[in-house]
Design a protein around this motif. Sequence first.
Motif, short mmCIF file in Angstrom:
data_model
loop_
_atom_site.label_atom_id
_atom_site.label_comp_id
_atom_site.label_asym_id
_atom_site.label_seq_id
_atom_site.Cartn_x
_atom_site.Cartn_y
_atom_site.Cartn_z
N LEU A 129 0.48 -1.35 0.09
CA LEU A 129 0.03 0.36 0.13
C LEU A 129 0.82 1.03 -0.23
O LEU A 129 0.84 2.29 -0.40
CB LEU A 129 -1.25 0.28 1.65
N ASP A 130 1.91 1.23 1.15
CA ASP A 130 2.96 1.89 0.56
C ASP A 130 3.48 3.10 -0.92
O ASP A 130 3.91 3.96 -1.17
CB ASP A 130 4.40 1.27 1.31
N LYS A 131 3.64 1.58 -1.36
CA LYS A 131 4.25 1.64 -3.27
C LYS A 131 2.77 2.53 -3.98
O LYS A 131 2.77 3.24 -5.08
CB LYS A 131 4.21 0.31 -3.39
N VAL A 132 1.71 1.32 -3.32
CA VAL A 132 -0.17 2.13 -4.06
C VAL A 132 -0.67 3.84 -4.07
O VAL A 132 -0.10 4.56 -5.07
CB VAL A 132 -0.47 1.99 -3.49
N ILE A 133 0.32 3.90 -2.95
CA ILE A 133 -0.28 5.90 -2.69
C ILE A 133 0.17 6.28 -2.84
O ILE A 133 1.69 6.63 -2.93
CB ILE A 133 -1.02 5.76 -0.78
N SER A 134 -0.17 7.27 -3.93
CA SER A 134 0.65 8.34 -3.97
C SER A 134 0.19 10.05 -3.23
O SER A 134 -0.70 10.14 -2.45
CB SER A 134 -0.46 8.67 -5.17
N PRO A 135 1.40 10.27 -3.11
CA PRO A 135 0.94 11.62 -2.31
C PRO A 135 -0.26 12.69 -2.79
O PRO A 135 -0.72 13.22 -1.75
CB PRO A 135 2.19 12.40 -2.40
N ASN A 136 -0.47 12.83 -3.52
CA ASN A 136 -1.54 13.68 -4.17
C ASN A 136 -2.80 13.26 -4.56
O ASN A 136 -3.89 14.19 -4.70
CB ASN A 136 -0.78 14.29 -5.54
N GLN A 137 -3.33 11.96 -3.93
CA GLN A 137 -4.23 11.00 -3.90
C GLN A 137 -5.10 11.42 -3.74
O GLN A 137 -5.43 11.87 -2.25
CB GLN A 137 -4.56 9.79 -4.11
N LYS A 138 -6.78 11.90 -3.53
CA LYS A 138 -7.82 12.75 -2.37
C LYS A 138 -8.50 11.52 -2.23
O LYS A 138 -9.26 11.42 -1.01
CB LYS A 138 -8.78 13.37 -3.54
N VAL A 139 -8.66 9.85 -2.62
CA VAL A 139 -9.40 9.35 -2.32
C VAL A 139 -8.48 8.15 -1.05
O VAL A 139 -7.49 8.34 -1.62
CB VAL A 139 -10.01 8.00 -3.78
N SER A 140 -9.33 8.10 -0.09
CA SER A 140 -9.20 6.87 0.98
C SER A 140 -8.87 6.00 0.45
O SER A 140 -10.74 5.11 -0.02
CB SER A 140 -9.91 7.53 1.89
N ILE A 141 -7.94 4.94 1.32
CA ILE A 141 -8.04 3.58 0.40
C ILE A 141 -8.58 2.75 2.11
O ILE A 141 -7.75 3.42 3.33
CB ILE A 141 -6.85 2.86 0.46
N ALA A 142 -10.31 2.22 1.88
CA ALA A 142 -10.82 2.04 3.08
C ALA A 142 -10.94 0.42 2.96
O ALA A 142 -11.60 0.21 2.75
CB ALA A 142 -12.16 2.56 3.54
N ILE A 143 -10.13 0.10 4.57
CA ILE A 143 -9.52 -1.51 4.24
C ILE A 143 -10.78 -2.13 4.74
O ILE A 143 -11.39 -1.41 5.68
CB ILE A 143 -8.59 -1.52 4.69
N GLU A 144 -11.75 -2.88 4.59
CA GLU A 144 -12.40 -3.48 5.18
C GLU A 144 -12.82 -4.32 5.92
O GLU A 144 -11.64 -5.69 5.34
CB GLU A 144 -13.31 -4.45 3.46
N THR A 145 -12.95 -4.31 6.38
CA THR A 145 -13.64 -5.39 7.67
C THR A 145 -14.21 -7.09 6.87
O THR A 145 -15.03 -7.06 6.29
CB THR A 145 -14.18 -5.18 9.31
#
Length: 299
Positions: A129-145
């Motif tokens: 996820l550290d590699k997926v994430i962009s510092p400019n992204q607006k959307v949150s990655i909401a990890i599901e239970t």
Amino acid sequence: MIIGSHVAMKAPDMLAGSAKEAHSYGANAMMIFTGAPQNTRRKDISEMNIEEGKRLLELYGIDHVIGHAPYIINLGNTVKPEKLPFGISFMQDELKRADALGIEAISFHPGAHLKQGPEKALLQIAQSLDKVISPNQKVSIAIETMAGKGTEVGINFEQLAYIFDHCQNNNKLSVTMDTCHMSDAGYDIKNDFDGVLNEFDHVVGLDRLSVIHLNDSKNERGSHKDRHDDIGFGTIGFDALNYVAHHPQLELVPKIMETPYVKKDENDKKGIAPFKEEIDMLREQKFDPDMKAKLIKEN
């Protein structure tokens, strides 16, 4: 109450069609997949009818658009490391699609450890996820239970906290609480939701919660089976789910239903969407035990 359901996004209308469907249910929120949930084939952003879709969303007062990543991405797969680069690349592109569509949070099934042990998978998920994430992204990655079916990870709050703790860019992460999944995982949604919410706050933090998937369950608590049921017709029951929907601490959290279509008989492959009726019941805070029968009769 911020309430809606999963809606389709199909050509040629795409996002505009999603907005129309959500509006037909009386929703003020909705959830979409950017393509089929069982595969990673996706249309180009230019084909998603975004401008007209956003115009209709504003017109209809649908202020919250939630996304959902496909089910088949498994960033926790340490058995076949050659698959990981594709999963990371796909998710990077998925976040770009989400931002273009105006999605505020994208629900994400964290994956499965494939009998290699949950900690090994959780660490790889966090690092990926550290590699997926962009510092400019607006959307949150909401990890599901998750319910704990097979070798799924993310089945308790401690596992979610582990991902947050081992992801450097965790300010771009949040949580999707699925009521069916949590009940099937063993949490007592039916009798002690306040206790569950308090535990989540202590282990993960209530400020991390961005989406609730409001689903009943076909199975008893702790079954680890993950089979959704319509609101009030499962083992969690209407009173508990209505309590979640109107909980004062969750007033600003979108509630999204992924409940099954009502089938007329065993030969009915398509079924009837129950979302308008479920939204009406929750707004009125009154369960209609004849809801399914009425839907079948009217359709």
